[in-house]
Design an enzyme around this catalytic site. Structure first.
Site, mmCIF file in Angstrom:
data_model
loop_
_atom_site.group_PDB
_atom_site.id
_atom_site.type_symbol
_atom_site.label_atom_id
_atom_site.label_comp_id
_atom_site.label_asym_id
_atom_site.label_seq_id
_atom_site.Cartn_x
_atom_site.Cartn_y
_atom_site.Cartn_z
ATOM 1 N N SER A 81 3.330 7.888 -14.450
ATOM 2 C CA SER A 81 4.141 9.084 -14.610
ATOM 3 C C SER A 81 5.590 8.812 -14.213
ATOM 4 C CB SER A 81 3.558 10.219 -13.758
ATOM 5 O OG SER A 81 4.332 11.385 -13.876
ATOM 6 N N GLU A 133 1.901 -3.830 -5.746
ATOM 7 C CA GLU A 133 0.836 -4.825 -5.685
ATOM 8 C C GLU A 133 -0.406 -4.300 -6.368
ATOM 9 O OE1 GLU A 133 -1.733 -7.015 -2.176
ATOM 10 O OE2 GLU A 133 0.448 -6.882 -1.961
ATOM 11 N N CYS A 171 0.858 -1.189 0.000
ATOM 12 C CA CYS A 171 0.000 0.000 0.000
ATOM 13 C C CYS A 171 0.889 1.233 0.000
ATOM 14 C CB CYS A 171 -0.897 0.035 1.240
ATOM 15 S SG CYS A 171 -2.194 -1.204 1.261
#
Length: 492
Positions: A395, A382, A348
């Protein structure tokens, strides 16, 4: 007689003998029929980014009554869930209401929302939205020469591309947060729609924001999504967090009392990077369980696509902070598994809203790849990524790969050559991500039996402008990090 149908008055003739005493039978009476309930769909008034009124279709998720005043929690169909809100009755277009169809209810399973992202090894595979279909590159183990031809016909640069042996033909969506897209290649996230997969199967409770406001240090944050804080705290107008240990309390007085006892002025764990006012701390999810769980609860307010558990032992957390005279203030973080069979270097990742659009998102991503370089591995985030995370990673990948291609120098007047594997080794970006980025930028072309990379003037100019704006960069000389072999450590 007048009836209310779908919240709208309708006039119908009164039946004979249906009048009130003293009132002729041919007069009209009023009685309500139908009301706005959960599951109804209808247009709802909202203000868009251009400060203009619009009436998108929305679904009523919940209804509550406060002091005789009804409020409706609405989810705008095909819009990001972070835009969901409570609205008053006057913002509903009752003329176009659609009542829910009665369907047989089927039991659904809901995992405990806590702190851990899903992994194929730990939970049932979930559907992932295909974001950008990619044309498969033919399998090849040989290095093919690739020239770079700008669109105006004159050769600008030349590189050789080496596609991987076998790869999936689709680039899947992925996860992070900060919206840095200043290179002009990925567009900014639309607040008028969502790129994340459909979550309509979720429990109705987890589909609704349950925290009104969070006070974290000098910032007040308005959560975007549901987070499993204790239920007794969800009715408070403001939830107070200690910005150093992230402990949550119910009132300002409780927070002030806590601050007199809390001796932390930085995240627990080892400081492994410092340059200027920016520092990174490495936190072990097993050694600092309370902090890690509190960090995950805070992050869940702004991440909708990850499943959270309370077992943080298998994870490491890297928290980025800004330093001033009062201490080290959290800016963002990313977590990663101590052992990942899928080569994930991020589980995360989040930049807190007050620090978004300032380059911190790319800094977090760059730092994760610097760790992978020290570990001698290639990594990938992930899946699935959030819409903002997908833009940030695209980007970053685009800027990093273009930087390498533009710095290539020709030898003996020949076109410079480079393979996909070499790009992957230099950047620690997984080979599949390198290929999907080249395809996303539309750089791979087939010319005279060879695959060439074509850099247009627009791509080159856009990249050069973006790099001028990208002030924050990771300095590898300031990183003090020794990777551990977790496979030999038993239960971490």
């Amino acid at each position: 007689m007048a009836e209310v149908v779908s919240g709208v008055w309708r006039v119908v003739p009164a039946r004979v003998g249906a009048g009130f005493p003293g009132v002729p039978a041919n007069r009209f009476a009023f009685r309500p029929q139908g009301e706005v309930t959960e599951g109804c769909r209808l247009p709802v008034l909202r203000r868009n980014q251009d400060n203009e009124d619009e009436w998108p279709l929305a679904e009523i998720l919940s209804v509550k009554d406060i002091s005789g005043r009804k409020l409706f929690y609405v989810h705008y169909i095909d819009f990001n869930k972070r835009l969901d809100e409570w609205v008053t009755h006057d913002r509903l277009d009752l003329k176009k209401i659609q009542f829910p169809k009665k369907e047989a209810k089927t039991p659904t399973k809901n995992g405990l929302p806590g702190s851990r992202p899903g992994s194929p090894e730990r939970e049932v595979k979930r559907k992932v939205e295909v974001v950008s279909p990619a044309t498969p590159v033919p399998a090849s183990t040989e290095t093919t020469q690739a020239s770079v031809f700008p669109q105006n016909g004159s050769a600008r640069r030349a590189v050789a591309a080496q596609p991987g042996r076998k790869r999936k033909s689709n680039c899947l969506g992925t996860d992070e947060d900060s919206q840095d897209s200043s290179d002009g290649i990925p567009s900014a996230p639309r607040m008028t729609g969502s790129l994340v997969s459909d979550r309509s199967h979720d429990d109705i409770i987890t589909r609704m924001k349950n925290i009104e406001c969070i006070e974290l240090g000098r910032h007040r944050l308005k959560p975007w999504y549901f987070s499993p804080y204790p239920q007794e705290l969800t009715t408070l107008p403001v939830l107070y967090l200690c910005e150093f240990c992230l402990k949550y309390v119910k009132s300002l007085k409780c927070l002030q009392r806590h601050l007199t006892k809390c001796d932390l002025r930085h995240p627990p764990g080892n400081e492994i990077y410092r340059k200027g006012t920016i520092s990174f701390f490495e936190i072990d999810g097993r050694k600092n369980k309370s902090y890690s769980q509190n960090l995950c609860l805070l992050a869940k307010c702004f991440l909708d696509h990850k499943t959270l558990y309370y077992d943080t032992d298998p994870f490491l957390f890297y928290v980025m902070t800004e330093y001033d005279c009062k201490g080290f203030h959290i800016v963002g973080y990313f977590s990663k598994e101590k052992e990942s069979t899928e080569d994930y270097n991020v589980a995360c990742i989040l930049t807190l809203p007050p620090y978004q659009r300032r380059g911190y998102g790319k800094l977090l991503i760059e730092f994760s790849y610097e760790l992978s370089k020290v570990e001698g591995k290639t990594g990938t985030p992930e899946k699935p990524l959030s819409d903002l995370g997908l833009l940030s990673y695209r980007s970053y990948w685009s800027q990093t790969i273009l930087e390498i291609l533009m710095n290539l120098k020709s030898e003996n007047g020949e076109r410079p050559q480079i393979t996909i594997n070499e790009i992957s080794e230099i950047t620690s970006i997984k080979k599949e991500d390198v290929i999907s980025t080249l395809q996303y930028l539309n750089l791979i072309n087939y010319y005279k039996g060879q695959y060439i990379l074509t850099l247009s003037e627009d791509i080159v100019d856009g990249h050069e402008r973006a790099m001028l704006k990208r002030i924050l960069r990771i300095d590898s000389k300031c990183l003090h990090f020794t990777p551990k072999d977790w496979s030999k450590r038993g239960k971490w």
